[in-house]
Design a protein around this motif. Structure first.
Motif, PDB file in Angstrom:
ATOM      1  N   GLY A  20      -8.632  -0.252   2.427  1.00 25.71           N
ATOM      2  CA  GLY A  20      -7.297   0.349   2.436  1.00 25.71           C
ATOM      3  C   GLY A  20      -7.375   1.522   1.457  1.00 25.71           C
ATOM      4  O   GLY A  20      -8.169   1.480   0.504  1.00 25.71           O
ATOM      5  N   TRP A  21      -6.584   2.555   1.667  1.00 22.78           N
ATOM      6  CA  TRP A  21      -6.775   3.752   0.850  1.00 22.78           C
ATOM      7  C   TRP A  21      -6.521   3.482  -0.632  1.00 22.78           C
ATOM      8  O   TRP A  21      -7.227   4.003  -1.503  1.00 22.78           O
ATOM      9  N   ASN A  22      -5.525   2.648  -0.951  1.00 28.93           N
ATOM     10  CA  ASN A  22      -5.262   2.380  -2.370  1.00 28.93           C
ATOM     11  C   ASN A  22      -6.440   1.675  -3.020  1.00 28.93           C
ATOM     12  O   ASN A  22      -6.881   2.054  -4.101  1.00 28.93           O
ATOM     13  N   SER A  23      -6.952   0.650  -2.342  1.00 25.23           N
ATOM     14  CA  SER A  23      -8.087  -0.082  -2.911  1.00 25.23           C
ATOM     15  C   SER A  23      -9.286   0.841  -3.080  1.00 25.23           C
ATOM     16  O   SER A  23      -9.976   0.809  -4.099  1.00 25.23           O
ATOM     17  N   ASN A  82       4.805  -5.984  -6.680  1.00 26.31           N
ATOM     18  CA  ASN A  82       3.828  -6.999  -6.307  1.00 26.31           C
ATOM     19  C   ASN A  82       4.361  -7.821  -5.159  1.00 26.31           C
ATOM     20  O   ASN A  82       5.391  -8.483  -5.282  1.00 26.31           O
ATOM     21  N   GLY A 137       0.800  -1.226   0.000  1.00 27.75           N
ATOM     22  CA  GLY A 137       0.000   0.000   0.000  1.00 27.75           C
ATOM     23  C   GLY A 137       0.831   1.275   0.000  1.00 27.75           C
ATOM     24  O   GLY A 137       0.290   2.369  -0.198  1.00 27.75           O
ATOM     25  N   TRP A 174      -3.569 -13.964  -5.075  1.00 34.00           N
ATOM     26  CA  TRP A 174      -3.233 -12.562  -5.372  1.00 34.00           C
ATOM     27  C   TRP A 174      -3.642 -12.304  -6.811  1.00 34.00           C
ATOM     28  O   TRP A 174      -3.611 -13.234  -7.625  1.00 34.00           O
ATOM     29  N   GLU A 228      -8.609   3.241  -5.958  1.00 30.26           N
ATOM     30  CA  GLU A 228      -8.613   2.522  -7.237  1.00 30.26           C
ATOM     31  C   GLU A 228     -10.058   2.236  -7.662  1.00 30.26           C
ATOM     32  O   GLU A 228     -10.429   2.411  -8.825  1.00 30.26           O
ATOM     33  N   GLY A 237      -6.763  -6.733   0.897  1.00 32.79           N
ATOM     34  CA  GLY A 237      -5.447  -6.113   0.814  1.00 32.79           C
ATOM     35  C   GLY A 237      -4.313  -7.012   1.274  1.00 32.79           C
ATOM     36  O   GLY A 237      -4.453  -8.235   1.339  1.00 32.79           O
TER      37      GLY A 237
HETATM   38  C1  UDX Z   1      -2.136  -0.660   3.962  1.00 34.90           C
HETATM   39  C2  UDX Z   1      -3.273  -0.401   4.962  1.00 34.90           C
HETATM   40  O1  UDX Z   1      -3.961  -1.569   5.250  1.00 34.90           O
HETATM   41  C3  UDX Z   1      -4.215   0.653   4.475  1.00 34.90           C
HETATM   42  O2  UDX Z   1      -5.229   0.885   5.454  1.00 34.90           O
HETATM   43  C4  UDX Z   1      -3.495   1.917   4.193  1.00 34.90           C
HETATM   44  O3  UDX Z   1      -4.403   2.884   3.676  1.00 34.90           O
HETATM   45  C5  UDX Z   1      -2.357   1.646   3.203  1.00 34.90           C
HETATM   46  O4  UDX Z   1      -1.530   0.600   3.665  1.00 34.90           O
HETATM   47  P1  UDX Z   1      -3.173  -2.569   2.289  1.00 34.90           P
HETATM   48  O5  UDX Z   1      -3.867  -3.220   3.403  1.00 34.90           O
HETATM   49  O6  UDX Z   1      -2.307  -3.416   1.502  1.00 34.90           O
HETATM   50  O7  UDX Z   1      -2.437  -1.225   2.717  1.00 34.90           O
HETATM   51  O8  UDX Z   1      -4.372  -1.999   1.363  1.00 34.90           O
HETATM   52  P2  UDX Z   1      -4.428  -1.000   0.160  1.00 34.90           P
HETATM   53  O9  UDX Z   1      -4.089   0.378   0.583  1.00 34.90           O
HETATM   54  O10 UDX Z   1      -5.747  -1.190  -0.428  1.00 34.90           O
HETATM   55  O11 UDX Z   1      -3.298  -1.481  -0.854  1.00 34.90           O
HETATM   56  C6  UDX Z   1      -3.308  -2.725  -1.467  1.00 34.90           C
HETATM   57  C7  UDX Z   1      -2.686  -2.613  -2.833  1.00 34.90           C
HETATM   58  O12 UDX Z   1      -2.412  -3.937  -3.260  1.00 34.90           O
HETATM   59  C8  UDX Z   1      -3.575  -1.964  -3.869  1.00 34.90           C
HETATM   60  O13 UDX Z   1      -2.828  -1.048  -4.640  1.00 34.90           O
HETATM   61  C9  UDX Z   1      -4.049  -3.114  -4.726  1.00 34.90           C
HETATM   62  O14 UDX Z   1      -4.221  -2.797  -6.094  1.00 34.90           O
HETATM   63  C10 UDX Z   1      -2.945  -4.127  -4.560  1.00 34.90           C
HETATM   64  N1  UDX Z   1      -3.445  -5.519  -4.655  1.00 34.90           N
HETATM   65  C11 UDX Z   1      -4.273  -6.023  -3.703  1.00 34.90           C
HETATM   66  C12 UDX Z   1      -3.071  -6.275  -5.732  1.00 34.90           C
HETATM   67  O15 UDX Z   1      -2.342  -5.815  -6.610  1.00 34.90           O
HETATM   68  N2  UDX Z   1      -3.538  -7.552  -5.806  1.00 34.90           N
HETATM   69  C13 UDX Z   1      -4.360  -8.108  -4.881  1.00 34.90           C
HETATM   70  O16 UDX Z   1      -4.719  -9.281  -5.036  1.00 34.90           O
HETATM   71  C14 UDX Z   1      -4.734  -7.313  -3.786  1.00 34.90           C
END
Ligand code: UDX
Length: 450
Positions: free
Chosen positions: A344-347, A244, A19, A324, A350, A271
């Motif tokens: 999560g902020w990225n999800s 990744n 993230g 994944w 996106e 996430g």
């Molecule tokens: C963390 C924290 O949980 C989140 O609250 C904070 O805002 C950022 O850091 P994460 O839990 O991984 O991140 O969630 P997220 O912010 O949604 O990022 C996940 C990333 O992994 C996204 O960019 C998503 O596109 C990517 N992803 C996820 C993949 O590429 N494949 C997957 O199967 C799942």
């Protein structure tokens, strides 16, 4: 920069983690496309997995292969301390000895101590937040309150939007106010020293909060950092490369999606960090089955044992469980009708930017604030209610919410809002859009100062 003779050099320092790496890497690429030389200083293992990109140089600043990562003895807290000691030294050495002078340090706001190194060497610094402006604004208010009431050691009640259930293990820490929150609040302590405070967001999305935060810091929104090829523009120079954490089985899952009808699939992912308890996992599984819609569920290898026995076999006609996936490609696929996400902020960003309605199932920290905005402010999804006795979201609630987003009359309003935000996200990063202008301003400032 006249005649292309000299390029300003920006050093980008992301925190480890999916993230954090994703948005900072994509932002680096955007800077490079605007004529900046960019070096990304990151973990040894990350530099090995990323595809070589001619636009960006990677510098291994922390040898996690030898030193170990955050799951070593002492937990996250011990790791953070060790990481800071090693990276501070390496950062100092790198900046001092770089043949191509560094003109600006863009550091992950979680690594707030990096600004002192930049200042010590006379280099400007920009903090980069990988969370929303609203979440940071919430932390800011909490911080102010704590400073005023001197509650820092009193385990204060947290505002509901910043609740912290299921926070990843911090070693010996526990309670409602664990060390991870201390760590997160820490990023605000040096913020006034930064020349710029960058957010992976866009003005139209968080207008009021941006305005409020701007009264205090030099805030600039520069997002969404999603590669423009996913925002339908297919720019020729926009070659996607990224980080990744796990290897996605790209063809397998995209081929599966190709067999599904338009907007019929529930995409489910929590996430890279969130861990569901076994009971919640089971409810989710049966909720997906009972809803009778197709689903694509990312269950990380470490979580797989919590799936009910025979679930994969029993649901193989409708569902696909993978460890994944290439999330941006999945969210861009026309078969995907909604995204059940931990927010999560990225999800979240996106999904907003690609116009996919959400089912918000926040697990910890900023995810609660993101979920609130998804449902109440942007109107792009629903937040299934937690059963107060069982303290989980039940299968019945999951089933009802999936059908509301995919099949009910509610779906039309949500779809309309999702479309609106998708267009606004594209406009923000388009030439002359709010985020594009902010990036131009940032680049011009670096050029003028070098
Ligand atoms: C963390 C924290 O949980 C989140 O609250 C904070 O805002 C950022 O850091 P994460 O839990 O991984 O991140 O969630 P997220 O912010 O949604 O990022 C996940 C990333 O992994 C996204 O960019 C998503 O596109 C990517 N992803 C996820 C993949 O590429 N494949 C997957 O199967 C799942």
């Amino acid at each position: 920069m006249e005649g292309g003779a000299y390029k300003p050099h920006v050093l980008v320092l992301p925190q480890d983690g999916q993230g954090h790496m994703n948005p900072m890497l994509q932002f680096s690429k955007r800077l490079a496309s605007k004529g900046i030389k960019v070096t990304v200083a990151t973990f040894v293992s990350a530099t090995k997995t990323m595809k070589r990109a001619s636009m960006i140089t990677f510098y291994p600043i922390y040898d996690d292969v030898t030193e170990g990562g955050m799951h070593g003895p002492g937990g996250l807290k011990a790791f953070i301390e060790k990481f800071q000691t090693i990276v501070s030294k390496n950062l100092l050495d790198f900046i001092k000895t770089s043949k191509h002078q560094i003109n600006c340090l863009v550091y992950d706001a979680n690594l707030h101590w990096a600004i002192d190194i930049a200042i010590g060497l006379g280099i400007p610094g920009a903090a980069f937040f990988t969370q929303s402006c609203a979440a940071i604004s919430g932390y800011h208010m909490l911080n102010e309150e704590m400073l005023l009431s001197d509650q820092s050691s009193a385990d204060p009640e947290l505002p509901p939007a910043l609740g912290v259930p299921n926070v990843p293990n911090m070693g010996s820490e526990s309670g409602r106010f664990p060390a991870i929150l201390q760590h997160i609040l820490g990023q605000l302590s040096d913020l006034e020293k930064a020349d710029w405070v960058l957010f992976n967001s866009f003005d139209e999305l968080e207008g009021e909060v941006v305005k409020e935060l701007s009264k205090r810091y030099s805030v600039k929104t520069i997002g969404p950092t999603i590669p423009s090829m996913y925002l339908d523009k297919r720019l020729e120079d926009d070659i996607y490369y990224g980080f990744n954490l796990f290897k996605p089985d790209k063809d397998f899952c995209l081929n599966w999606l190709n067999t599904k009808e338009i907007r019929s699939v529930v995409y489910v992912s929590f996430g890279s960090v969130a861990v569901l308890n076994a009971e919640q996992m089971e409810e989710l599984a049966w909720g997906l089955k009972q809803s009778n819609n197709s689903f694509l569920w990312v269950v990380r290898a470490s979580e797989k044992e919590k799936l009910p026995t025979n679930f994969i076999e029993e649901t193989s006609e409708k569902g696909l469980v993978i460890t994944w996936c290439p999330q941006l490609e999945v969210l861009s696929h026309e078969a995907v009708g909604c995204f059940m996400t931990h927010c999560g902020w990225n999800s979240t960003l996106e999904s907003v930017s690609l116009g996919v309605p959400m089912l918000a199932m926040p697990q910890f920290l900023d995810q609660f604030s993101d979920a609130k905005f998804v449902e109440e402010v942007w109107g792009v999804g629903l937040r299934p209610k937690v059963d107060t006795e069982k303290r989980i979201v039940t299968r019945e609630e999951i089933q009802v919410c999936i059908n509301a987003v995919l099949n009910d009359e509610k779906k039309e309003v949500i779809k309309k809002n999702a479309k609106k935000w998708k267009e606004l996200a594209k406009e923000a990063v388009d030439k002359g859009g709010s985020s594009d202008k902010n990036i131009e301003e940032f680049v011009a400032w670096i050029v003028a100062n070098c």
